[in-house]
Design an enzyme around this catalytic site. Structure first.
Site, mmCIF file in Angstrom:
data_model
loop_
_atom_site.group_PDB
_atom_site.id
_atom_site.type_symbol
_atom_site.label_atom_id
_atom_site.label_comp_id
_atom_site.label_asym_id
_atom_site.label_seq_id
_atom_site.Cartn_x
_atom_site.Cartn_y
_atom_site.Cartn_z
ATOM 1 N N GLU A 12 10.123 4.640 -0.191
ATOM 2 C CA GLU A 12 10.145 4.606 -1.654
ATOM 3 C C GLU A 12 10.842 5.800 -2.281
ATOM 4 O O GLU A 12 11.679 5.652 -3.165
ATOM 5 C CB GLU A 12 8.730 4.477 -2.219
ATOM 6 N N HIS B 179 -4.599 -0.174 -4.758
ATOM 7 C CA HIS B 179 -3.670 -1.211 -5.245
ATOM 8 C C HIS B 179 -4.089 -1.752 -6.611
ATOM 9 O O HIS B 179 -3.756 -2.885 -6.954
ATOM 10 C CB HIS B 179 -3.609 -2.397 -4.266
HETATM 11 C C1 LIG Z 1 4.084 3.174 0.613
HETATM 12 C C2 LIG Z 1 3.889 1.704 0.659
HETATM 13 N N1 LIG Z 1 4.926 0.891 0.405
HETATM 14 C C3 LIG Z 1 4.776 -0.440 0.451
HETATM 15 C C4 LIG Z 1 3.565 -0.985 0.754
HETATM 16 C C5 LIG Z 1 3.379 -2.501 0.764
HETATM 17 N N2 LIG Z 1 3.277 -2.933 2.145
HETATM 18 C C6 LIG Z 1 2.089 -3.100 2.735
HETATM 19 S S1 LIG Z 1 2.249 -3.479 4.331
HETATM 20 C C7 LIG Z 1 3.910 -3.454 4.242
HETATM 21 C C8 LIG Z 1 4.740 -3.715 5.456
HETATM 22 C C9 LIG Z 1 4.456 -2.739 6.501
HETATM 23 O O1 LIG Z 1 5.278 -2.947 7.586
HETATM 24 P P1 LIG Z 1 5.015 -2.155 8.905
HETATM 25 O O2 LIG Z 1 4.891 -0.703 8.635
HETATM 26 O O3 LIG Z 1 6.037 -2.572 9.888
HETATM 27 O O4 LIG Z 1 3.561 -2.630 9.335
HETATM 28 P P2 LIG Z 1 3.095 -4.063 9.855
HETATM 29 O O5 LIG Z 1 2.709 -4.837 8.658
HETATM 30 O O6 LIG Z 1 4.200 -4.642 10.605
HETATM 31 O O7 LIG Z 1 1.900 -3.780 10.700
HETATM 32 C C10 LIG Z 1 4.331 -3.156 2.970
HETATM 33 C C11 LIG Z 1 5.734 -3.071 2.545
HETATM 34 C C12 LIG Z 1 2.495 -0.111 0.983
HETATM 35 N N3 LIG Z 1 1.269 -0.568 1.234
HETATM 36 N N4 LIG Z 1 2.680 1.227 0.943
#
Ligand SMILES: Cc1ncc(C[n+]2csc(CCOP(=O)(O)OP(=O)(O)O)c2C)c(N)n1
Ligand SMILES: [Mg+2]
Lengths: 335, 320
Positions: free
Chosen positions: A69, A138
């Protein structure tokens, strides 16, 4: 077209569709407008605001970002500084806390620090508010953080009509605009003109006229205030509902005119009560319309606590329709 | 590969089976309306939490992610309190105030799931820093996924641990997706263990669905961390068994990958180890049965459980 009430062809669309139309129209109008954020291209965004943009504008102008971000918001600032008009989406306002350096120390300051030679025509779109059991990280309402910072515009539309007209103006604005949506409003429908229109930043709107008291509310609290006003009407209290729509610049005149008319004020804010925008609006009213007031300005805000996961408790922490009705009665009966 | 006792292999399998069925029941409860909000199932990735946590001591620390149920269970969380938290009940780990994305057990060194991607990493490094100041030989494991490995918090935390030589094991659960974004679209280096190498951290890439491979890698790193040789990084390659979230059908996941991981499933691999060690099919079924009974009891406990009352809640938040 401006906002006068001349008969125009309209149709009912959702808040998220209105935002989508605004983005499309502005991207067609100006090739320097582009959007970026997480999952906004193929997937069309978590709240479906950016659907179909990829097909029309391609990957160069509809950019899926990694989860970085602060980095991608900073690239928005850099692109804006050099002639582009980025619309950066942050999924939740809670995550905007990761980009405060780029927004507050960088974007908000450049015009001033450069003696007016630099401009940052960027929009940061994000959404906040309590709803659906999303818990403490959230569900925040953080408009006060941005409201506090000189150099930023802060927009908080409460319905589809405002959302579209204001987003178009935000994109055309030459300074950084923080555009705050509400997660519970995306599916709400209102009449929106077929024809193109914009709404200038800094114009409040009287969403319902009334003579007994002024209820000031924005974003997710507007539908609730309107519902409360409806209930109050059935009990013989004629409430006026004023929606500032943009918090910075704030349309003090519309607010003060309403206050001078009704002489009673209730400000409803979803954000926690302490240190909120409501307190500031209240201070403006007391400085500039004290002699008109028939009762102390009342503020109904969220409790000063994080948002609980449990749905029944969640409901407890922000103003609900019944709370607004009750508070409004307290304000008028005091007079 | 070393020879392991049937008991040890059974315990690994039991943990994985527990996580798998916890998620399956959780999803059912979600569909029935008992659970609201976010629910990111850990299924498909069970071998990673299981292998890493079983290589650690009970007084060590972990930090988890938004996809955290598996880490908690592998760390020894109680099924009743886990389900109760998902249902927002008073008996839950966070009294129903946290929910799926915020389950933690500070009394046992589980420093919590996290709703902010990447934010657990510096916290893990801080736990290691504190332990090292106190002169304790604790190890900290911090979980993150491919998407989270692109955020500043993760990269800064990694560098800090490297600079200060802290006993942290960075576990990247590379499930190859961040919501619908494939890893190739989010970084120029998809071999994520190289992030560690760039900071001078000894790092390896392993099959995250093979519980013994995870265990052996983690065990060696944990032992070396205790000798002051940390930090280390493990990139464990894996795949989600479904979409990002309960309500995401995951239609963007390529069919070949889904099919490959269907076969290359951590539970299937775990069961194979057990069979090779001499466990009969009946014994395996018995073991599974026992877990299912515990889950049934826990679901029942959670569904019947009380919520925190308004009065209790207002009491709890007094002074904020
Ligand atoms: C700083 C932040 N940005 C965006 C999100 C929204 N978000 C929650 S899970 C996710 C994807 C995460 O991907 P990854 O780190 O690969 O974890 P996975 O879901 O594959 O376990 C996003 C974009 C968040 N919770 N925190
Ligand atoms: Mg991932």
């Amino acid at each position: 077209m401006n906002e006068s009430n001349t008969a125009v062809a309209t149709r009912e669309i959702m808040y998220r569709e209105a935002l989508n139309e605004a983005l499309k129209e502005e991207m067609r109008r100006n090739p320097n407008v582009f959007v970026m954020g997480e999952g906004i291209a193929e997937r069309g965004g978590s709240y479906k605001v950016t659907v179909d943009l990829l097909e029309e504008f391609g990957h160069k102008r509809v950019i899926d970002t990694p989860i970085s971000e602060n980095g991608f918001t900073g690239t928005g600032v850099g692109a804006a500084l050099t002639g582009m008009r980025p619309v950066v989406e942050i999924l939740f306002i809670d995550f905007s806390l990761l980009v405060l350096d780029q927004i507050i120390n960088q974007a908000a300051k450049f015009k001033f620090m450069s003696g007016g030679t630099a401009r940052v025509p960027m929009v940061l779109r994000t959404q906040g508010g309590v709803g659906n059991g999303l818990a403490a990280q959230h569900s925040q309402s953080l408009e006060m953080l941005f409201y506090h910072i000189p150099g930023l515009r802060v927009v908080m539309p409460s319905d589809a009509y405002d959302a579209k007209g204001l987003l178009k103006s935000a994109i055309r604005c030459d300074d950084p605009v923080i555009f705050l949506e509400h997660k519970l409003l995306y599916m709400n429908k209102t009449d929106v003109p077929e024809e193109e229109y914009t709404i200038p930043l800094g114009q409040a709107k009287v969403k319902k006229e009334g003579k007994d008291l002024t209820i000031i509310a924005w974003s997710g609290m507007v539908p609730k205030a309107l519902e409360a006003a409806h209930i109050l009407a059935s009990q013989g209290i004629d409430a006026e509902v004023v929606d500032p729509r943009t918090l910075v610049p704030l349309d003090k005149e519309t607010i003060l005119n309403s206050v001078r008319k009704t002489e009673h004020v209730l400000i409803v804010q979803e954000a926690v009560r302490r240190g909120g925008v409501a307190s500031d609006i209240s201070s403006i009213i007391q400085e500039q319309a004290f002699d008109y007031l028939d009762a102390p300005v009342k503020i109904l805000g969220g409790l000063n606590i994080p948002c609980p996961f449990n749905l029944n408790l969640e409901e407890l922490i922000i103003p609900q329709v019944d709370d607004i009705v009750k508070a409004a009665k307290e304000v008028v009966y005091k007079g | 590969m070393k020879k392991y006792s049937i008991d040890f292999l059974s315990s690994l399998y039991t943990t994985m089976y527990k996580i798998r069925n916890f998620e399956e029941q959780g999803i059912k409860l979600y569909r029935q309306g008992h659970i609201r909000g976010y629910f990111h199932p850990y299924w498909g990735e069970e071998a990673i939490a299981t292998g890493v946590c079983s290589a650690m001591n009970p007084d060590d620390y972990i930090t988890s992610t938004h996809r955290g149920h598996g880490h908690c269970l592998a760390w020894g969380a109680d099924l009743n309190r886990m389900f109760a938290e998902l249902l927002g009940k008073k008996a839950g780990y966070c009294k129903g105030l946290g929910g799926s994305m915020h389950i933690a057990d500070y009394s046992k060194g589980n420093l919590g799931a996290n709703g902010i991607v990447g934010s657990g990493t510096p916290i893990a490094v801080g736990a290691a820093l504190g332990a090292s100041i106190r002169g304790e030989k604790k190890v900290v494991a911090t979980f993150v996924s491919d998407g989270g490995s692109n955020i500043g918090s993760f990269l800064e935390g990694l560098n800090l641990a490297a600079a200060w030589k802290l006993p942290v094991i960075f576990v990247i659960e590379n499930n190859q997706y961040a919501v619908s974004t494939p890893i190739e679209d989010s970084t120029g280096e998809t071999q994520l263990y190289k992030r560690g190498i760039g900071f001078g951290v000894e790092s390896v890439r392993i099959d995250g669905n093979d519980v013994l491979q995870v265990y052996e890698t983690a065990k060696a790193f944990v032992d070396r961390c205790r000798k002051g040789e940390g930090p280390f990084l493990i990139e464990a390659v894996t795949f989600r068994k479904s979409g990002h979230h309960v309500n995401d059908p995951g239609l963007y996941l390529p069919k070949e990958k889904v099919e490959y991981y269907e076969k290359h499933d951590p539970l299937k691999i775990g069961a194979e180890y057990l069979r090779n060690a001499g466990l009969s099919d009946e014994q395996l079924a018995e073991l599974q049965d026992k877990v299912m009974k515990e889950i049934k009891v826990a679901v029942d406990f959670a569904v019947k459980g009380e919520e925190m009352s308004k009065e209790e809640f207002l009491n709890f938040v007094e002074g904020y």
